[in-house]
Design an enzyme around this catalytic site. Structure first.
Site, mmCIF file in Angstrom:
data_model
loop_
_atom_site.group_PDB
_atom_site.id
_atom_site.type_symbol
_atom_site.label_atom_id
_atom_site.label_comp_id
_atom_site.label_asym_id
_atom_site.label_seq_id
_atom_site.Cartn_x
_atom_site.Cartn_y
_atom_site.Cartn_z
ATOM 1 N N HIS A 123 -4.699 -8.306 -0.747
ATOM 2 C CA HIS A 123 -5.071 -8.375 -2.161
ATOM 3 C C HIS A 123 -3.854 -8.834 -2.953
ATOM 4 O O HIS A 123 -2.711 -8.580 -2.567
ATOM 5 C CB HIS A 123 -5.523 -6.978 -2.608
ATOM 6 C CG HIS A 123 -6.137 -6.910 -3.967
ATOM 7 N ND1 HIS A 123 -5.385 -6.930 -5.128
ATOM 8 C CD2 HIS A 123 -7.428 -6.786 -4.364
ATOM 9 C CE1 HIS A 123 -6.190 -6.827 -6.172
ATOM 10 N NE2 HIS A 123 -7.441 -6.748 -5.739
ATOM 11 N N ASP A 200 -1.593 -0.375 1.719
ATOM 12 C CA ASP A 200 -2.584 -0.400 0.645
ATOM 13 C C ASP A 200 -3.848 0.243 1.187
ATOM 14 O O ASP A 200 -4.572 -0.355 1.981
ATOM 15 C CB ASP A 200 -2.830 -1.857 0.218
ATOM 16 C CG ASP A 200 -4.025 -2.018 -0.713
ATOM 17 O OD1 ASP A 200 -4.663 -1.015 -1.076
ATOM 18 O OD2 ASP A 200 -4.323 -3.174 -1.083
ATOM 19 N N GLN A 203 -9.120 0.539 0.043
ATOM 20 C CA GLN A 203 -10.444 0.386 0.655
ATOM 21 C C GLN A 203 -10.648 1.305 1.852
ATOM 22 O O GLN A 203 -11.711 1.276 2.486
ATOM 23 C CB GLN A 203 -10.655 -1.074 1.082
ATOM 24 C CG GLN A 203 -10.562 -2.086 -0.032
ATOM 25 C CD GLN A 203 -11.672 -1.932 -1.066
ATOM 26 O OE1 GLN A 203 -12.708 -1.332 -0.800
ATOM 27 N NE2 GLN A 203 -11.449 -2.485 -2.254
ATOM 28 N N LYS A 226 -12.129 4.044 -6.882
ATOM 29 C CA LYS A 226 -12.889 3.525 -5.734
ATOM 30 C C LYS A 226 -13.429 4.649 -4.847
ATOM 31 O O LYS A 226 -14.144 4.384 -3.881
ATOM 32 C CB LYS A 226 -12.016 2.575 -4.907
ATOM 33 C CG LYS A 226 -11.576 1.318 -5.652
ATOM 34 C CD LYS A 226 -10.765 0.407 -4.766
ATOM 35 C CE LYS A 226 -10.099 -0.723 -5.548
ATOM 36 N NZ LYS A 226 -11.056 -1.705 -6.076
ATOM 37 N N CYS A 366 -9.452 -11.534 -5.705
ATOM 38 C CA CYS A 366 -7.998 -11.341 -5.779
ATOM 39 C C CYS A 366 -7.347 -11.544 -4.412
ATOM 40 O O CYS A 366 -6.407 -10.835 -4.036
ATOM 41 C CB CYS A 366 -7.651 -9.964 -6.336
ATOM 42 S SG CYS A 366 -8.141 -9.726 -8.047
#
Length: 412
Positions: A123, A200, A203, A226, A366
């Site tokens: 991302h 990261d 997700q 999220k 992104c």
């Protein structure tokens, strides 16, 4: 809580509405999830009953607010299995968390000629901070490739790890390919090379169990919005010894210990990084979201998404002209389906789907370097979560087929 997607859906008031005179099917969960009534009620209750600044007051409301805020930090600690709550920093979101690492740890650790290693599937939030760090420090930014199936190319990773590598920063789960990267294996390779691993987890945390100690990551970033929580709240986990080496990125009230006219000292972890009035309601709301997820069971959430993908996949692959990006082996991916439909622009696909009440995402997500690597400028994306049902999956397929027919024959 026994698992039933239909019963869970009833906890999300926003899903009980019509969009373009069609029942809403919300499939944009990789961008942001919806919030259950318990999270909304918890945030409202804080503002109605306990609204006060934290850490600063001795009056009853301040003590209540502080207790709720720090309890949320402990909930995060236990949820991701951090060793201690001091390793949990509240931020505005994943983007802020990654920027803090790049700005503070990065500038102290990366020097001219050193190397930073990321992947082509990242991302922008996990690309641009490292680009800027490399420019400031005259370092080299290198990219790990992906395989034709859409997996992280481990041979590319191994070949590019050198004694000059200082930081490796990777997504746990790709927001486009849905692929789950082998973070524990990667951490071992990165540490053998003498570098640190930044992950990261935006997700990943909403969809599967994450144990930062078992994974042996050095830093781990994710966002509340999220994972059923409020917007504007995120987390940066860091190993204590690394956080203690780092200087704060922001300065002001709350994070200081002593201030004289010319010098200042900082509070201990985690507060030395949290300057100013924090997002108190956001943190408390995130704590409520964690309670909700744990009541369902994160394993149940992951299993439900896998079952949805197993139900959906053969229906999708039977649609002529549909290109799906990422691995075909469902055990290697989450509930993210990124696709293109024949020669129809993704924005047109998303607009047509919206007319059917189906909310999906369209654009570059992104991830412009990844789009270039995949040979497309943009794509459409449907992303499933705990409250999505097989009926939602059926409606998604029906809307896709109707969209294809409309652009082929002008009827829908």
């Amino acid at each position: 809580m026994s698992f039933s997607a239909d019963k869970i859906k009833a906890d999300f008031m926003i899903l009980n509405q019509l969009v373009n005179e069609e029942p809403l099917v919300y499939l944009d969960n990789a961008a942001t999830s919806q919030k259950p009534t318990t999270v909304l009620a918890t945030v409202e209750q804080y503002y109605r009953r306990n609204n006060a600044n934290v850490h600063r007051g001795v009056h009853t409301l301040a003590e209540r607010a502080t207790a709720q805020y720090e309890a949320a930090r402990q909930k995060v600690q236990h949820f991701i299995h951090a060793k201690e709550s001091a390793e949990v920093l509240f931020t505005r979101g994943t983007t802020t968390s990654l920027n803090w690492v790049a700005k503070s740890y990065g500038e102290a650790s990366v020097h001219q000629g050193d190397e930073i290693l990321i992947s082509v599937m990242e991302h922008h939030s996990n690309i641009v901070p490292w680009q800027q760090l490399a420019k400031r420090q005259q370092a080299v930014l290198k990219y790990i490739d992906i395989t034709p199936e859409g997996l992280l190319d481990m041979n590319s990773l191994r070949s590019q790890l050198t004694s000059k590598t200082k930081i490796v920063s990777l997504a746990h789960v790709s927001n486009v390919l849905g692929v789950v990267n082998p973070i524990q294996e990667i951490a071992h390779l990165v540490h053998e090379a003498g570098a640190v691993l930044v992950v990261d987890g935006a997700q990943a945390v909403p969809h599967q169990k994450v144990d930062v100690q078992e994974l042996d990551v050095d830093f781990y970033a994710f966002s509340g919005h999220k994972m059923l929580g409020p917007t504007g709240i995120g987390v940066l986990y860091g190993k204590r010894h690394l956080l203690e080496q780092m200087e704060p990125v922001e300065f002001g009230g709350e994070m200081i210990d002593i201030v004289t006219e010319q010098e200042s000292t900082w509070k201990e972890l985690p507060w030395k990084f949290e300057a100013g009035t924090p997002n108190i309601a956001g943190a408390i709301g995130l704590g409520a979201a964690i309670d909700y997820m744990e009541a369902i069971g994160v394993d149940n959430i992951q299993q439900h998404e896998q079952e949805l993908m197993q139900y959906l996949w053969p229906k999708l692959t039977a649609i002529p002209g549909l290109t799906i990006y990422g691995p075909a082996k469902l055990e290697q991916r989450t509930g993210i389906i990124t696709f293109n439909l024949e020669d129809i622009h993704p924005h047109d696909v998303a607009t047509a789907m919206d007319m059917e009440g189906v909310a999906i995402r369209a654009g570059n997500h992104c991830t412009q370097p990844l789009m270039t690597r995949l040979g497309c400028g943009s794509s459409a994306r449907a992303s499933f979560y705990v409250y999505n049902t097989t009926a939602d999956a059926d409606k998604f397929v029906e809307a896709l087929i109707a969209t294809k027919e409309f652009f082929s024959y002008g009827t829908i």
